[in-house]
Each structure stands twice: as C-alpha cells, then as structure tokens.
Design a protein around this motif. Structure first.
Motif, mmCIF file in Angstrom:
data_model
loop_
_atom_site.group_PDB
_atom_site.id
_atom_site.type_symbol
_atom_site.label_atom_id
_atom_site.label_comp_id
_atom_site.label_asym_id
_atom_site.label_seq_id
_atom_site.Cartn_x
_atom_site.Cartn_y
_atom_site.Cartn_z
ATOM 1 N N GLN A 16 -7.318 1.921 -6.890
ATOM 2 C CA GLN A 16 -8.050 2.502 -5.761
ATOM 3 C C GLN A 16 -7.357 2.018 -4.503
ATOM 4 O O GLN A 16 -7.170 0.803 -4.322
ATOM 5 N N VAL A 17 -6.954 2.957 -3.668
ATOM 6 C CA VAL A 17 -6.162 2.570 -2.498
ATOM 7 C C VAL A 17 -6.506 3.464 -1.312
ATOM 8 O O VAL A 17 -6.850 4.638 -1.479
ATOM 9 N N ARG A 18 -6.390 2.871 -0.132
ATOM 10 C CA ARG A 18 -6.618 3.663 1.067
ATOM 11 C C ARG A 18 -5.385 4.515 1.334
ATOM 12 O O ARG A 18 -4.263 4.017 1.313
ATOM 13 N N ASN A 19 -5.604 5.813 1.561
ATOM 14 C CA ASN A 19 -4.514 6.725 1.910
ATOM 15 C C ASN A 19 -4.946 7.441 3.176
ATOM 16 O O ASN A 19 -5.755 8.360 3.133
ATOM 17 N N GLY A 20 -4.454 6.984 4.327
ATOM 18 C CA GLY A 20 -4.947 7.509 5.605
ATOM 19 C C GLY A 20 -6.368 7.035 5.811
ATOM 20 O O GLY A 20 -6.661 5.847 5.661
ATOM 21 N N ARG A 74 0.834 -1.202 0.000
ATOM 22 C CA ARG A 74 0.000 0.000 0.000
ATOM 23 C C ARG A 74 0.875 1.260 0.000
ATOM 24 O O ARG A 74 0.670 2.181 -0.794
ATOM 25 N N SER A 75 1.896 1.277 0.874
ATOM 26 C CA SER A 75 2.711 2.494 0.980
ATOM 27 C C SER A 75 3.561 2.701 -0.283
ATOM 28 O O SER A 75 3.833 3.841 -0.669
ATOM 29 N N GLU A 76 3.979 1.615 -0.911
ATOM 30 C CA GLU A 76 4.737 1.753 -2.165
ATOM 31 C C GLU A 76 3.899 2.461 -3.229
ATOM 32 O O GLU A 76 4.383 3.320 -3.962
ATOM 33 N N ILE A 77 2.626 2.096 -3.288
ATOM 34 C CA ILE A 77 1.747 2.689 -4.300
ATOM 35 C C ILE A 77 1.446 4.146 -3.945
ATOM 36 O O ILE A 77 1.534 5.042 -4.783
ATOM 37 N N VAL A 78 1.117 4.364 -2.670
ATOM 38 C CA VAL A 78 0.764 5.733 -2.244
ATOM 39 C C VAL A 78 1.961 6.669 -2.410
ATOM 40 O O VAL A 78 1.806 7.841 -2.775
ATOM 41 N N SER A 79 3.168 6.144 -2.195
ATOM 42 C CA SER A 79 4.356 7.022 -2.252
ATOM 43 C C SER A 79 4.702 7.458 -3.679
ATOM 44 O O SER A 79 5.628 8.238 -3.886
ATOM 45 N N SER A 80 3.951 6.947 -4.657
ATOM 46 C CA SER A 80 4.206 7.372 -6.042
ATOM 47 C C SER A 80 3.852 8.844 -6.245
ATOM 48 O O SER A 80 4.249 9.449 -7.244
ATOM 49 N N LEU A 129 2.651 6.551 -13.162
ATOM 50 C CA LEU A 129 1.694 5.518 -13.590
ATOM 51 C C LEU A 129 2.434 4.259 -14.038
ATOM 52 O O LEU A 129 2.033 3.138 -13.706
ATOM 53 N N GLU A 130 3.505 4.456 -14.810
ATOM 54 C CA GLU A 130 4.290 3.296 -15.262
ATOM 55 C C GLU A 130 4.837 2.528 -14.070
ATOM 56 O O GLU A 130 4.804 1.296 -14.028
ATOM 57 N N HIS A 131 5.355 3.277 -13.091
ATOM 58 C CA HIS A 131 5.956 2.657 -11.914
ATOM 59 C C HIS A 131 4.905 1.869 -11.129
ATOM 60 O O HIS A 131 5.112 0.703 -10.775
#
Lengths: 344, 161
Positions: A176-180, A149-155, A208-210
């Motif tokens: 779609q991801v939970r952020n906080g 989750r944090s890897e995706i949010v940190s993008s 987006l690619e990452h």
C-alpha cells in the motif's frame, strides 16, 4: 601454535556478509562529520542551559541493537515521535532469508520492519530469534523516503487498486503506497490459496517480483545518502495492545477474565476493553505492559510463548466450557495500529 | 601486514580494499555477528578517514586502523542484547565439524586473548602491531599469546582424552 593454523582460523571465522564498499565508508565519514558538528552545537546549548539552571538531570538514550519479542528492556528509549504518518506499508515474500518481510515507511523517515526468518538458516541480522526479527527500526532521509516510494510506484502496478493472483507466492501479499494524493493498495494471492482473482499478466508478475525484492532488501539498493540511520535498532513502542482470546465464539471480557487464575484476574480487571474480531483487547503503556507481563509470569501455571510475540496460554479450571485462554501482547506502531506478529 | 605509511586517503582506501575481509572477519569474533562486524568496519574506516590527520606515523597505519576497528566492534558488542541460547554457532564455511573443538576452545578464551590470536595467526600482525591495535605493550602481547596457547592446549587436550 599447537593445534591450528591460518587455514583452520579461516574456516572458523564467519565470511563477510557483503562486499566492501569504499563509497559507503566515505558517506559515513561525511555523516560523522555532520554529527560531530551538530553534537558540538548541542553540547554548547546544553552547557548554556546547565549554567542557567540550578539543577540538571542527565538523560541518556538507551537503544537496543537487536530485535526483541515482547516488552522492551527496562530503560529502552521509545521510538520518537510517538505517532507518525504512514507513507507505505507492505508484506512481501522474498527468496532465502528472510522468507517474508513486513514493513511500514513513515513520512518522518522511519522504516519499521518485521521479518520472518528461515529457522533452518542463521538468525537474521539483528533478529530476535531464528523465527522472527522482532520489530526493527531504521531511518531514511526525506529524499530516501521519496526514493523508496517512487521506486515502488514506478513499477507500473500502482495506477489503481489491484487484487490478483500470482504463481509461487504465499497466500497473501500486499503493498500500500501513496501515489500523488491517493493511497493505492495492490494485493496478490498465491494460486494455491485463491482462485477467484485474475492471474497476473507476465508484466505484472515481473513487476511484483521486482517490487518484492526491492522492499525485502532496501539496504541493498538504496544509496548511503538515503539513510539517516542505516544501523538497525529495535523498534521500541510507547504502547501495547493486550488481547485475550478463547477458542470458540467470542466471550465478553468479564467472562474471559473469570476463566483465569485469581492472580491474573486481579491484573486484568477494570481494563478498558474493546472488541477486535474474535479478540477482546485493551491498551497499556509500555511500562504498564512490562508490569502486566511480570504479573502474568507470577500468576500461575501458564505456557509462555515468544517466538513471534509474547503470549501466555492459561488452562482453565476442570469442567469449564472453554479449555484455555490466550493473552497476547502486540506493540502499537506509530500510525496507531498493531499488526499480527505471528502472521509474518 | 601493510607497514608504515602516512594516513592519506589513498593509503586508507588501498588498505580497506586489500584487507576488508580480514578486518570484517576478525571484527566478527568480537561482535559475534558478521553483519554487525561489517558495520563496525565501515564505521571504523569512516572514523579513520575523518581523523587521518591525527595519525602520527609512529607505528604501522594498519595497526592504527585495527585499533579503531576493535574499539568500534567492542563498543557494538557492549551495547547489544545477549543472543538467545539456541542461536547457531558461527558459520564455518562448510566445515561444520572439522574445527568444532577449536572453535569452542577459542570462544571460551577471554576476548583480548582471542583477538590477539586472530591478529597474530589470521591477520599476520607482528607483536608491535598487535600491541598498538590492542593498546598494550609488546611484552604484554607475548604474555597474552602465551596464556592463550596454554589455555587452548589445555582445553583441547582435555576434550581429546
């Protein structure tokens, strides 16, 4: 040997799929030790229970190591628990095979994926066929869920909902991801399919690619410690949604059923139907879905499909206003929704 | 083949690093899938690490590890759902036609004969080590390889005439 040497065997044997990783071996050895200790404790507990009871029924889990399309094999152990809270879901493109990946990450660690294969390439690992993996399940540790989750949010893409266009991407992609305490939805569209959204900036396009690469191949970068069960198994649902569809304007269920052969009408009557866009659907347990599929197999001439999901297409009687009726089986996911398997 | 050694962590790691490809590719002939074969090799080496103190040094360390790898791969193959008929044949590293007859003939051998062939002619194991890996006597290894030779010869001659 008469006809082969080491070189010919070298050509016949498949290449190893990935590099050797001694760290992974050591991590698995530690996991095995933990499992062995837990097994001993469980065995001791079971022995105590068995001693204390007059009868015991042996239950053995039956996991399916390859994805499947349609209803699971008889006796397959359903994914547990039956329901789960969604942390993240996605539908992302990728280079090579798979071509696209859908995924659902649950707070309990389940990672369920549905991969679209390249039919010209070899079948996907544990895939059901060359077109689709079927639904696959792995399990992450709580730390693994958080790492993903944090890897995706940190993008940097997930500050707020976003709807943009990106070059050389399929028509629809999302994460779609939970952020906080918020759930953020980022959607992006291929430029060939949509012109109305603003084009992604170079930074957004890189992000987006990452994100897509990370989500398409989580096993390539998540450490061994992130996995509770890295081995891929089929996701075995507890329930299915069965939907009927006729081309043209949606019909009432009773009118759809009336278009079918008598034996199919028999098993589709008295169902608790609900509307879902152009479809008319009802829910069944996995056991019920298996019985229903068997009944439809025997109900008369129908075209049975199974590349992406189990479906039956019945031709209607000559003279009927509608030409055919499709019956589609889709498994329920732990968060209580089904997805369009044929879409990706 | 790496010969007699104690099953220290260093020796297991050296064996793993030097022979990973050979283990994974032969295991793929059992599982029918290279990803699952890799998984089997990883699991087997993890088991070898965990059980290394039970290795008594009576045979070669590599043969002992082979036995674990093959057991894990067979167990995996037993659990898996059969592949659909339209599945592609296993990759041939860019030579799709050259060895087609041999590939088919090998695929039709019983699993033990096929594995013995790969262990002897691809992994370069001697008869004693193959016996240890397959859990059979050296005499049975010779008989198994003879039977494999005969079956392969017969099938290949039939195809070519």
């Amino acid at each position: 040997m008469t006809d082969f040497d080491r070189a010919s065997l070298d050509r016949i044997l498949p290449s190893p799929p990935g590099p050797a990783s001694w760290d992974d071996v050591m991590s698995r050895a530690r996991t095995q030790s933990g499992h062995r200790r837990r097994r001993l404790i469980v065995l001791a507990a079971v022995a105590l229970v068995a001693v204390g009871t007059t009868s015991a029924f042996a239950m053995r889990a039956f996991f399916v190591d390859r994805g499947f399309i349609g209803v699971p094999p008889v006796g397959a152990t359903p994914s547990a628990p039956e329901s789960g809270a969604l942390e993240m879901s996605y539908w992302v493109p990728s280079e090579g095979n798979p071509r696209r990946s859908k995924g659902w990450v649950y707070a309990d660690g389940r990672l369920i994926r549905l991969l679209e294969g390249d039919p010209r390439a070899r079948r996907l690992r544990a895939g059901a066929n060359r077109w689709s993996s079927g639904f696959l399940e792995q399990r992450l540790t709580p730390e693994g869920v958080e790492l993903l989750r944090s890897e995706i949010v940190s993008s940097g893409l997930f500050g707020h909902d976003l709807d943009i266009r990106a070059l050389q991407h399929p028509c629809l992609n999302y994460v779609q991801v939970r952020n906080g305490d918020r759930v953020v939805l980022v959607t992006w569209h291929g430029t060939e399919c949509s012109q109305k959204e603003s084009l992604a900036t170079p930074q957004q396009a890189n992000a987006l690619e990452h994100v897509a690469a990370r989500l398409a191949h989580p096993a390539s970068w998540l450490p061994a410690s992130a996995w509770k069960q890295r081995k891929i198994r089929a996701y075995v649902p507890s329930r299915f949604e069965v939907c009927a569809w006729v081309p043209g304007r949606p019909l009432e269920p009773s009118r759809i059923v009336a278009l079918l052969p008598a034996a199919a009408q028999e098993v589709l009557r008295a169902r608790d139907w609900h509307a879902k866009q152009a479809f008319r659907c009802f829910d069944v347990t996995t056991k019920g879905a298996r019985s229903l599929a068997k009944a439809l197999d025997d109900a008369g001439p129908a075209k049975k499909g199974g590349a992406f999901h189990l479906n039956y297409t019945f031709e209607t009687a000559p003279g009927a206003s509608r030409k055919e009726v499709a019956i589609i089986f889709e498994p329920y996911l732990p968060h209580g929704e089904t997805t369009c398997s044929a879409c990706g | 083949m790496i010969g007699r050694r104690d099953a220290s962590l260093e020796n297991l790691e050296a064996l793993y690093r030097s022979r990973f490809d050979v283990f994974a590719r032969v295991a793929a002939s059992v599982t029918g899938d290279s990803e699952r074969a890799r998984d089997a090799v990883q699991e087997a080496f993890a088991t070898a690490v965990r059980k290394r103190r039970s290795f008594r040094g009576e045979g070669a360390l590599e043969a002992w590890v082979w036995r674990i790898v093959l057991n894990v791969a067979r167990s995996d193959a037993r659990r898996s759902v059969p592949a659909p008929d339209f599945d592609e044949p296993v990759s041939t590293n860019g030579h799709p036609e050259d060895d087609a007859e041999l590939r088919v003939a090998l695929a039709r051998l019983p699993e033990r004969q096929r594995t013995a062939v790969f262990l002897r002619y691809y992994a370069d194991l001697d008869y004693a080590a193959i016996g240890e890996a397959l859990g059979i006597s050296t005499g049975t290894v010779a008989a198994t390889l003879n039977a494999a030779h005969a079956a392969l010869r017969s099938r290949l001659e039939k195809v070519r005439t």
